[in-house]
Design a protein around this motif. Structure first.
Motif, short mmCIF file in Angstrom:
data_model
loop_
_atom_site.label_atom_id
_atom_site.label_comp_id
_atom_site.label_asym_id
_atom_site.label_seq_id
_atom_site.Cartn_x
_atom_site.Cartn_y
_atom_site.Cartn_z
N ILE A 140 -18.88 10.57 12.76
CA ILE A 140 -19.71 11.24 13.57
C ILE A 140 -19.35 12.86 13.60
O ILE A 140 -18.15 12.99 13.29
CB ILE A 140 -20.05 10.76 14.76
N ASP A 141 -20.25 13.69 13.91
CA ASP A 141 -19.60 15.18 14.06
C ASP A 141 -19.45 15.29 15.66
O ASP A 141 -20.24 15.19 16.31
CB ASP A 141 -20.92 16.16 13.61
N VAL A 142 -18.06 15.77 15.79
CA VAL A 142 -17.72 15.91 17.36
C VAL A 142 -18.05 17.28 17.78
O VAL A 142 -17.50 17.75 18.89
CB VAL A 142 -16.28 15.25 17.30
N LYS A 143 -18.45 18.10 17.05
CA LYS A 143 -18.83 19.34 17.28
C LYS A 143 -19.67 19.32 18.64
O LYS A 143 -20.89 18.66 18.53
CB LYS A 143 -19.47 20.33 16.37
N GLY A 144 -19.22 20.10 19.87
CA GLY A 144 -20.14 20.21 20.79
C GLY A 144 -20.01 18.92 21.88
O GLY A 144 -20.67 18.91 22.90
N THR A 145 -18.96 18.25 21.54
CA THR A 145 -18.78 16.99 22.36
C THR A 145 -17.37 17.22 23.16
O THR A 145 -16.60 18.18 22.84
CB THR A 145 -18.92 15.65 21.76
N PHE A 188 -11.57 17.36 10.49
CA PHE A 188 -11.20 16.12 11.35
C PHE A 188 -11.34 14.92 10.58
O PHE A 188 -10.64 13.96 10.62
CB PHE A 188 -12.07 16.40 12.77
N LYS A 189 -12.47 14.82 9.91
CA LYS A 189 -12.84 13.32 9.27
C LYS A 189 -12.12 13.25 8.21
O LYS A 189 -11.47 12.03 7.98
CB LYS A 189 -14.47 13.69 8.84
N PHE A 197 -15.49 8.03 14.55
CA PHE A 197 -16.35 7.12 13.95
C PHE A 197 -16.70 6.29 15.05
O PHE A 197 -16.29 6.14 16.12
CB PHE A 197 -15.40 6.41 13.00
N ARG A 198 -17.85 5.38 14.83
CA ARG A 198 -18.56 4.82 15.71
C ARG A 198 -19.33 3.67 14.82
O ARG A 198 -19.54 3.59 13.68
CB ARG A 198 -19.71 5.36 16.51
#
Length: 332
Positions: A286-291, A314-315, A180-181
């Motif tokens: 937020i979507d963390v896929k690819g991070t 995850f969320k 989250f942000r």
């Protein structure tokens, strides 16, 4: 490259391995030169709870220690509750017990010796007193705003080290764990439950590193292993560190991008602390896929599956472990 980045951040530091100046109170000499022009603050919000000097210190360094904030009788009550849980006198319920990797298979030792952390006590009647404590939340509001969610709760029990050095915690950034942000509306409140110093493994921080970016985190390649989910960053071993020696009841508030860790416990006693990460409820997932956070997301989801939560994302895990503390619930 990492050292080059940190050289810029730490240009104002000229001593290695400093002890942090605990805010008792912070001198105006620590101001970053913006006086009372609150419009230029980005890591804190307009709130009379913090003095301009304290705000300036946090803006520059990414952390602030408030002495003797939490009543000692409360801390003693939480310690007793922790012992009841780890020794099996009370049910752990939905909380998570984490064991020291060097002791998890050892027999005939106390629960206090084996369990190095209880997580997700957000709904526990006793331990949740910390995250709801007005003395703490009043300061939290200076960083998150008036709508406050408790997102991550931990009671950390650093046992006497076995010699394997597994009681230490690698240098890391807490934002690595959070989907989250914005980061500037997240803050940790970490309260010492007894005197903590370099002997029993106090926190150490890299002042100013909260102005950087979220780094790649991995398990460190330590000879005797590392505790579960103790991810860390590499390349900062030679950077000067500031040690947060604190007294019982002192609370440090720090930014989720601040690089920090803790040493190993060389004493014969335990070192306990209780903490909560808070976020403004206006924050978004937020979507963390690819991070860089994809590795921790997969690990958390796998643990949830083993505990019977087969369709958790995850969320979802963060929604499950969070609680409204003040104001109204918006996005989180």
């Amino acid at each position: 490259m990492a050292q080059a980045r940190m050289k810029v951040i730490f240009g104002h530091l000229n001593q290695r391995n400093q002890q942090a100046p605990v805010a008792r109170p912070v001198s105006s000499a620590l101001s970053i030169g913006i006086g009372n022009n609150y419009a230029e603050f980005q890591y804190t919000l307009n709130n009379p709870k913090l003095t301009p000097a304290q705000r300036s210190f946090y803006e520059e360094n990414g952390f602030l220690v408030i002495p003797n904030l939490v009543p000692h009788d409360k801390i003693d009550r939480w310690r007793d509750r922790f012992l009841d849980l780890v020794e099996g006198r009370d049910s752990i319920g939905g909380m998570t017990k984490m064991k020291d990797v060097s002791l998890k298979d050892v027999k005939d030792v106390s629960g206090e010796r084996i369990v190095n952390k209880i997580q997700d006590f957000v709904w526990d009647e006793v331990l949740s007193e910390h995250l709801m404590l007005s003395q703490v939340v009043d300061y939290v509001e200076c960083f998150t705003g008036p709508n406050i969610m408790a997102m991550h709760t931990m009671l950390i029990n650093k046992p006497p080290d076995t010699g394997a050095l597994t009681s230490r915690h690698p240098l890391h950034q807490d934002l690595h764990y959070f989907p989250f942000r914005p980061a500037n509306r997240i803050v940790c409140a970490w309260t010492a439950m007894e005197k903590v110093n370099t002997d029993n493994g106090c926190l150490f921080v890299l002042p100013g590193s909260h102005k950087g970016v979220l780094e790649q985190h991995e398990y460190p390649e330590w000879e005797n292993g590392v505790n579960k989910m103790y991810h860390g960053v590499r390349g900062y071993d030679d950077v000067p560190k500031t040690y947060l020696c604190m007294e019982k009841g002192d609370t440090v508030f720090f930014h989720p991008i601040l690089l920090h860790g803790s040493g190993y416990n060389t004493t014969k006693n335990f070192r306990k602390a209780i903490s909560c990460h808070y976020a403004g409820s206006e924050c978004d997932y937020i979507d963390v896929k690819g991070t860089s956070q994809e590795n921790i997301a997969k690990e958390v989801v796998e643990i949830a599956k083993k505990r019977g939560f087969k369709d958790f994302t995850f969320k979802d895990t963060w929604k499950f472990r969070s609680r409204l503390v003040r104001g109204v619930e918006i996005n989180l």
